[in-house]
Write an enzyme that holds these catalytic residues in place. Structure first.
Site, PDB file in Angstrom:
ATOM      1  N   ASP A  97       8.794  -2.138  -3.418  1.00  0.00           N
ATOM      2  CA  ASP A  97       8.760  -3.260  -4.363  1.00  0.00           C
ATOM      3  C   ASP A  97       8.400  -2.755  -5.766  1.00  0.00           C
ATOM      4  O   ASP A  97       8.388  -3.520  -6.729  1.00  0.00           O
ATOM      5  CB  ASP A  97       7.836  -4.394  -3.887  1.00  0.00           C
ATOM      6  CG  ASP A  97       6.383  -3.977  -3.785  1.00  0.00           C
ATOM      7  OD1 ASP A  97       6.070  -2.783  -3.977  1.00  0.00           O
ATOM      8  OD2 ASP A  97       5.531  -4.871  -3.522  1.00  0.00           O
ATOM      9  N   SER A  98       8.141  -1.440  -5.878  1.00  0.00           N
ATOM     10  CA  SER A  98       7.993  -0.814  -7.194  1.00  0.00           C
ATOM     11  C   SER A  98       9.261  -1.030  -8.018  1.00  0.00           C
ATOM     12  O   SER A  98       9.247  -0.878  -9.242  1.00  0.00           O
ATOM     13  CB  SER A  98       7.718   0.688  -7.050  1.00  0.00           C
ATOM     14  OG  SER A  98       8.626   1.288  -6.154  1.00  0.00           O
ATOM     15  N   ASP A 124      10.406  -2.869   1.742  1.00  0.00           N
ATOM     16  CA  ASP A 124       9.030  -3.219   1.371  1.00  0.00           C
ATOM     17  C   ASP A 124       8.906  -4.744   1.260  1.00  0.00           C
ATOM     18  O   ASP A 124       9.577  -5.362   0.419  1.00  0.00           O
ATOM     19  CB  ASP A 124       8.741  -2.569   0.005  1.00  0.00           C
ATOM     20  CG  ASP A 124       7.281  -2.254  -0.191  1.00  0.00           C
ATOM     21  OD1 ASP A 124       6.487  -2.507   0.720  1.00  0.00           O
ATOM     22  OD2 ASP A 124       6.964  -1.711  -1.275  1.00  0.00           O
ATOM     23  N   LYS A 156       7.747  -2.360   5.473  1.00  0.00           N
ATOM     24  CA  LYS A 156       6.391  -1.928   5.112  1.00  0.00           C
ATOM     25  C   LYS A 156       5.640  -3.133   4.582  1.00  0.00           C
ATOM     26  O   LYS A 156       6.238  -3.978   3.889  1.00  0.00           O
ATOM     27  CB  LYS A 156       6.436  -0.833   4.042  1.00  0.00           C
ATOM     28  CG  LYS A 156       5.056  -0.442   3.525  1.00  0.00           C
ATOM     29  CD  LYS A 156       5.089   0.807   2.681  1.00  0.00           C
ATOM     30  CE  LYS A 156       5.385   0.576   1.221  1.00  0.00           C
ATOM     31  NZ  LYS A 156       4.495  -0.362   0.508  1.00  0.00           N
ATOM     32  N   GLU A 160       1.573  -4.386   2.976  1.00  0.00           N
ATOM     33  CA  GLU A 160       0.283  -3.909   2.467  1.00  0.00           C
ATOM     34  C   GLU A 160      -0.873  -4.614   3.180  1.00  0.00           C
ATOM     35  O   GLU A 160      -0.798  -5.808   3.457  1.00  0.00           O
ATOM     36  CB  GLU A 160       0.192  -4.178   0.955  1.00  0.00           C
ATOM     37  CG  GLU A 160       1.224  -3.410   0.155  1.00  0.00           C
ATOM     38  CD  GLU A 160       1.106  -3.640  -1.355  1.00  0.00           C
ATOM     39  OE1 GLU A 160       0.172  -4.325  -1.817  1.00  0.00           O
ATOM     40  OE2 GLU A 160       1.975  -3.114  -2.082  1.00  0.00           O
ATOM     41  N   GLU A 162      -2.493   5.091  -0.387  1.00  0.00           N
ATOM     42  CA  GLU A 162      -2.250   5.199  -1.832  1.00  0.00           C
ATOM     43  C   GLU A 162      -3.564   5.291  -2.591  1.00  0.00           C
ATOM     44  O   GLU A 162      -4.476   4.474  -2.396  1.00  0.00           O
ATOM     45  CB  GLU A 162      -1.424   3.985  -2.328  1.00  0.00           C
ATOM     46  CG  GLU A 162      -1.180   4.044  -3.838  1.00  0.00           C
ATOM     47  CD  GLU A 162      -0.106   3.099  -4.354  1.00  0.00           C
ATOM     48  OE1 GLU A 162       0.593   2.466  -3.545  1.00  0.00           O
ATOM     49  OE2 GLU A 162       0.031   3.013  -5.591  1.00  0.00           O
TER      50      GLU A 162
HETATM   51  O1  KIV Z   1       6.673   0.153  -3.777  1.00  0.00           O
HETATM   52  C1  KIV Z   1       6.538   1.367  -3.636  1.00  0.00           C
HETATM   53  O2  KIV Z   1       7.265   2.191  -4.193  1.00  0.00           O
HETATM   54  C2  KIV Z   1       5.468   1.816  -2.760  1.00  0.00           C
HETATM   55  C3  KIV Z   1       5.144   3.273  -2.731  1.00  0.00           C
HETATM   56  C4  KIV Z   1       4.349   3.629  -3.910  1.00  0.00           C
HETATM   57  C5  KIV Z   1       4.462   3.652  -1.466  1.00  0.00           C
HETATM   58  O3  KIV Z   1       4.862   1.021  -2.104  1.00  0.00           O
END
Ligand code: KIV
Length: 278
Positions: free
Chosen positions: A44-45, A83, A113, A115, A182
């Site tokens: 989600d970055s 994510d 993924k 959090e 992280e």
């Molecule tokens: O969103 C992302 O790119 C991440 C990584 C930094 C692990 O969660």
């Protein structure tokens, strides 16, 4: 053959390091996949590095699915992890399941993924029961930056360290196949790694993790708004891109571009006839 979650666990038992990299579109995913990397994360970055948001919080399910589809089309070998964005798995277990299923069914990812540690363990368990592989993410969880007070290293005190150890255990017990650590002090990451049967994938978590993940825009030096301490620029594409665009502009202005090489033509007779009759 696509990488499986069992292969990742075997890599940990062999002591073979796991590499994960983010990708957000078809072209980059294809290039990254061709290197033989085992894991691609549609992080989600992308909200920050692709869409220009100030954090990952505004990212929506539809944006994530859109990018996951593109990455999945480009990645034939790597296991693609989608994510789950902010609030797509927080409200109810049913919500988490429905949204995770979208990543697999519509997005074409092989895993998701999310959090959090103990607080999301129940949801992780349910997703795994339904056949959806889950990667955990603890330490600095960017979707909680307002709660954490910014992008800060986590687990620095005894209590915070104990909490992270518990979170990692809760995720493993819930059935997660790997966990991202992280911005966690290196010694604590090594301890978590030694106590986990599943691979730990670090970002700003030292060399003692079973693997590493980086944001591709940091690694390639494309995203220059903010370069975190844990990022290493293996290339400086921002400069290359600006130089190429500048050269292109200069050549358009001077008439050096395009040449006959970049142009199409028709027979002279047709041109003459066109000019005469039209
Ligand atoms: O969103 C992302 O790119 C991440 C990584 C930094 C692990 O969660």
């Amino acid at each position: 053959m696509r990488v499986t979650i069992d292969e990742l666990k075997e890599m940990k038992s062999r002591g073979e390091k796991v590499t994960m990299l983010t990708a957000y579109d078809y072209g980059i995913a294809k290039l990254v996949d061709e290197t033989g990397i085992p894991l691609i994360l549609v992080g989600d970055s992308l909200g920050m590095v692709m869409l220009g948001y100030e954090s990952t919080i505004p990212v929506t399910m539809n944006e994530m699915i859109h990018h996951t589809k593109a990455v999945a089309r480009g990645a034939r070998h790597a296991l693609v992890v989608g994510d789950m964005p902010f609030m797509s798995y927080h409200v109810t277990v049913d919500d988490a399941l429905r949204n995770a299923a979208r990543f697999i069914q519509e997005g074409g990812a092989q895993a998701v993924k999310l959090e959090g540690g103990e607080t999301v363990a129940e949801k992780v368990k349910r997703l795994v029961e339904c056949g959806i592989p889950v990667m955990g993410h603890i330490g600095l969880t960017p979707q909680s930056i307002h709660q954490l007070g910014g992008f800060k290293v986590q687990g620095k005190t005894l209590e915070a360290g104990q909490r992270l150890l518990k979170d990692a255990r809760a995720l493993e017990e819930a059935g997660a196949f790997a966990v991202v650590l992280e911005s966690v002090p290196a010694q604590l990451s090594s301890l978590i790694t030694a106590r986990s049967a599943i691979p730990t994938i670090g970002i700003g978590a030292g060399a003692g993790c079973d693997g590493q993940v980086q944001v591709i825009s940091d690694l390639l030096g494309i995203y220059t708004d903010f370069v975190p301490r844990h990022a290493k620029q293996y290339a400086r594409l921002a400069e290359t891109i600006k130089q190429a665009v500048g050269e292109y502009m200069g050549e358009v202005k001077s008439g050096a571009f395009p040449t006959s090489k970049q142009s199409y033509s028709i027979e002279e007779g047709v041109v003459t006839e066109l000019a005469r009759t039209s």
